[in-house]
Design a protein around this motif. Structure first.
Motif: not given
Length: 344
Positions: A232-234, A299-306
């Motif tokens: 959940l955290q990401p 690296k704050k790439g938006g969709s990468i964490a998702v």
């Protein structure tokens, strides 16, 4: 070398289980037809009639033996290799099937082999090993004791806000570093989100609001559900940095949890900037299937964490689970996480 592979592929063109099945069915059909014709012609009793029956049943036995040796056994071998691959025991074996099921299956596995960059996979493994080595160099007790020292000094100086933030940060690190279980309770994950929210409040102040929605009657059971740690955290972090941070006005984060008979559905919503339809469709297309070569550092790439969270869920539980995104530009985004209900 290329010619050998090409000739091998040509030799296998008549070796598919699908083709073998068709041959067996053809032989059985021919046998049945011959049997019917012979029984119609030779209705009278006699030695010739008996020999005919013996010959026909011998032919039937030969067909059955041929089917067992050249259809059933290869099918079982192929099934075993596919099962071992799906359970993670082997990788290359999928590309070395003795008898593929069909030309379509062989084409699909060959395409998968082309897409699977083994160098990238090896590089990923090295990065994981380096990360674990670095993580193991951190002495958790040293970190906790240092943060506790900072907290004590802040309390002594009367700076309660710094003490509160330090306590939240220590608890957040303790959860991230020390808990090595693959699955944790939903209650633990929500507590970690609460600590993360406290830390973010020192940056956003009252502009950031957060709440959890759970059916009061089912709350106790829902909180017992188990899920992969740091799922959940990401998503929450992504919502803050890419949805709420650049928004004018208050930002609202909501985590809504619902259980069905067999699934736990967690929706993380924000009233941030949202995304246009084209971007959302592209993200959902990427999230349809898991890929073992698309784990990245965020690296704050938006969709990468998702994408990383989605891959972890699908690899652990199956393709029917994972993430789906709903969003409307200048309205907000809902990230829906579907998980199986796991209590133990």
């Amino acid at each position: 070398m290329g010619n050998d592979k090409g000739s091998g592929a040509k030799r296998r063109k008549t070796n598919y289980i699908m083709i073998r099945s068709a041959v067996i069915m053809f032989l059985l059909g021919g046998f049945s037809l011959i049997m019917l014709i012979m029984l119609t012609i030779f209705r009278q009793e006699g030695i010739f009639y008996i020999l005919l029956l013996i010959g026909l049943y011998g032919l039937f036995g030969a067909i059955i033996y041929f089917g067992y040796q050249f259809l059933y056994k290869p099918y079982r071998d192929t099934e075993k290799v596919c099962r071992l691959f799906s359970e993670g025991y082997l990788l290359q074996g999928l590309f070395e099937l003795r008898v593929p099921l069909s030309p379509q299956m062989e084409a699909a596995t060959n395409k998968f082999r082309e897409l699977l960059d083994m160098k990238e996979l090896i590089s990923l493994t090295k990065k994981q090993a380096e990360y674990l080595a670095l993580q193991n160099q951190i002495n958790p007790h040293f970190l906790y004791n240092t943060l506790e020292g900072i907290r004590s000094e802040a309390l002594y100086a009367g700076i309660d806000s710094v003490a509160e933030m330090t306590e939240a940060l220590a608890t957040f690190f303790r959860y991230t570093i020390s808990n090595v279980e693959h699955l944790v309770t939903l209650e633990d994950e929500l507590a970690n989100i609460e600590n993360y929210y406290i830390i973010q409040q020192f940056r956003f102040g009252k502009r950031l609001k957060y709440h959890v929605e759970i059916d009061a009657e089912e709350e106790r059971e829902i909180l017992k559900c188990r899920l992969p740690k740091l799922i959940l955290q990401p998503i929450v972090e992504n919502a803050i940095y890419h949805g709420i941070e650049r928004k004018i006005g208050d930002g609202i984060l909501c985590v809504k949890i619902e259980n069905t008979a067999s699934r736990c559905i967690i929706t993380i919503s924000d009233n941030g900037l949202g995304m246009n339809e084209t971007v959302v469709d592209g993200l959902n297309e990427k999230l349809k299937t898991a890929s073992i070569t698309t784990f990245h550092q965020d690296k704050k790439g938006g969709s990468i964490a998702v994408e990383n969270v989605n891959n972890r869920i699908k690899i652990l539980f199956g393709e029917e689970y994972g993430i789906y995104i709903y969003s409307k530009q200048n309205v907000g985004t809902d990230v829906e996480i579907t998980l199986p209900i796991v209590k133990e």
